[in-house]
Design a protein around this motif. Structure first.
Motif, short mmCIF file in Angstrom:
data_model
loop_
_atom_site.label_atom_id
_atom_site.label_comp_id
_atom_site.label_asym_id
_atom_site.label_seq_id
_atom_site.Cartn_x
_atom_site.Cartn_y
_atom_site.Cartn_z
N LEU A 1 105.81 15.13 30.17
CA LEU A 1 106.49 13.93 29.67
C LEU A 1 106.82 13.01 30.83
CD1 LEU A 1 108.97 15.58 27.10
CD2 LEU A 1 106.83 14.39 26.59
N ASP B 1 108.46 9.76 30.21
CA ASP B 1 109.63 8.96 29.87
C ASP B 1 110.85 9.88 29.79
OD1 ASP B 1 111.63 7.39 28.78
OD2 ASP B 1 110.28 6.31 27.45
N SER C 1 113.63 9.43 28.50
CA SER C 1 114.25 9.37 27.18
C SER C 1 113.68 10.45 26.27
CB SER C 1 114.01 7.99 26.55
OG SER C 1 114.56 6.97 27.33
N ASP C 2 112.37 10.72 26.38
CA ASP C 2 111.74 11.73 25.55
C ASP C 2 112.29 13.11 25.85
OD1 ASP C 2 110.15 9.82 24.34
OD2 ASP C 2 108.48 10.11 25.74
N LEU C 3 112.52 13.37 27.13
CA LEU C 3 113.04 14.68 27.52
C LEU C 3 114.47 14.89 27.02
CD1 LEU C 3 112.18 17.20 29.02
CD2 LEU C 3 113.03 16.17 31.13
N ARG D 1 115.81 13.34 24.40
CA ARG D 1 115.73 13.48 22.94
C ARG D 1 115.32 14.90 22.55
NH1 ARG D 1 112.87 8.37 23.39
NH2 ARG D 1 114.27 6.65 22.91
N PHE D 2 114.40 15.45 23.31
CA PHE D 2 113.96 16.82 23.06
C PHE D 2 115.14 17.78 23.19
CE2 PHE D 2 112.46 20.94 24.44
CZ PHE D 2 111.37 21.19 23.63
N ARG E 1 116.63 7.74 34.04
CA ARG E 1 116.70 6.58 33.17
C ARG E 1 117.07 5.31 33.95
NH1 ARG E 1 114.45 4.39 28.81
NH2 ARG E 1 115.87 3.10 27.62
#
Length: 354
Positions: free
Chosen positions: A23, A25, A27-29, A31-32, A102
């Motif tokens: 990953l 981004d 943000s994706d991590l 969110r995960f 971020r």
């Protein structure tokens, strides 16, 4: 899905880590990690946010440990146990590195030079000092505005210009340099360098005075360089020349040095080679006041310090509310920041599996 199956249960940890480290981004991590307690525990235990930051910025390999300024330790029945202390440290790293990743992508891009520190040489001080390179115009009133090196018979002699940035941590993306055109000399010569190279780093803690009163010093013995760029060719043209770094670089310590390599223009008056610069501009993302560093001597490692995420978010949200009220808008901005790591804990109460 219908049976509440968690696909991580069917994968080896190494394969799960390989998938998640792909990953890009942050943000994706995050969110995960907000999906369930188990997923959050997996992300934190394996230091995936730290891994992402190190991949983005190898300069962070010198981090000794992280610290949350003003952070309040959470109460726990197991407080004092080694397991609790270790988990608390892992959680702290997760919060700090997730916020850092971020911030490196989302903080505002701006001019990053705070002040000029020192030049390796100056021909006529202070009329031709390094301070003039902070002025975007090449003329101020009737006076020319530029820095000039001392003349050299050997065109290979380099020069350096050293600057202090607006924050101890800045993500630098590009550096612009404008050679000076001597409009008051016959033929309008341009005193550019053949090429440029950039260094970034920090001041040695034992050095209090950065500026040599003689103003004839590269100052290299006063700095530790954590990054050195490739060499970029410079054109003998009177324009702001853009030197875009191959990838964003995290300047650790807030010091940037421009190396001017090789001389191309000889002055007719004395037959010596000079380098003259009209303007320097550094573009990037300052990470202060959210982040700071504390250098650990003599190891040259450093402590990465972060302001509490919740405090920064509250300030942003309060400002957003004030702006919207002044505009006459009634908007719910409680979730407008889009990066509330603490929300993970509230989300995970409701969702334990997929």
């Amino acid at each position: 899905m219908k049976n509440g199956v968690d696909f991580l249960d069917f994968l080896y940890d190494d394969l799960s880590i390989k998938i998640l480290t792909s990953l890009e981004d942050p943000s994706d991590l995050v969110r995960f990690s907000a999906v369930s307690r188990f997923w959050r525990h997996f992300v934190i235990t394996n230091g995936l946010c730290k891994h992402l930051c190190l991949r983005m910025f190898p300069q962070l390999s010198r981090v000794n440990h992280v610290n949350e300024l003003g952070g309040i330790a959470k109460g726990n029945a197991e407080a004092g146990s080694s397991n609790f202390v270790e988990w608390e440290a892992l959680e702290r790293e997760h919060r700090v590195y997730a916020f850092l990743a971020r911030g490196c992508l989302s903080f505002d891009v701006r001019e990053c030079i705070l002040e000029a520190i020192i030049a390796s040489s100056t021909d006529n001080y202070p009329e031709e000092s390094i301070d003039n390179t902070l002025e975007p115009r090449d003329r101020v009133g009737r006076r020319a505005s530029y820095w000039s090196s001392k003349g050299q018979s050997n065109p290979a002699v380099p020069e350096t210009l050293t600057y202090k940035l607006v924050a101890d941590l800045c993500v630098i993306t590009e550096i612009n340099v404008r050679p000076f055109l001597a409009y008051f000399q016959y033929g309008y010569p341009i005193y550019s360098a053949k090429s440029v190279r950039f260094r970034m780093g920090h001041v040695k803690s034992s050095m209090d005075n950065l500026v040599d009163e003689s103003c004839q010093d590269s100052g290299n013995h006063k700095f530790v360089w954590t990054y050195t760029s490739q060499e970029f060719p410079m054109a003998q043209e009177n324009r702001l020349q853009n030197f875009k770094l191959p990838e964003p670089i995290l300047c650790i310590g807030g010091i940037l040095q421009i190396e001017l390599l090789g001389r191309v223009q000889r002055q007719e008056m004395d037959g010596l080679f000079y380098i003259c610069v009209s303007h320097v501009q550094v573009v990037g993302r300052p990470l202060s006041p959210a982040f700071g560093i504390r250098i650990l001597e003599p190891s040259k490692k450093f402590v990465l310090e972060a302001s509490p995420v919740s405090t920064l978010q509250m300030r942003v949200r309060d400002l957003e509310k004030i702006v919207n009220l002044l505009r006459g808008n009634v908007v719910d901005v409680e979730h407008g920041f889009g990066w509330d790591i603490d929300d993970e804990e509230s989300d995970e109460e409701d969702v334990d599996i997929i």
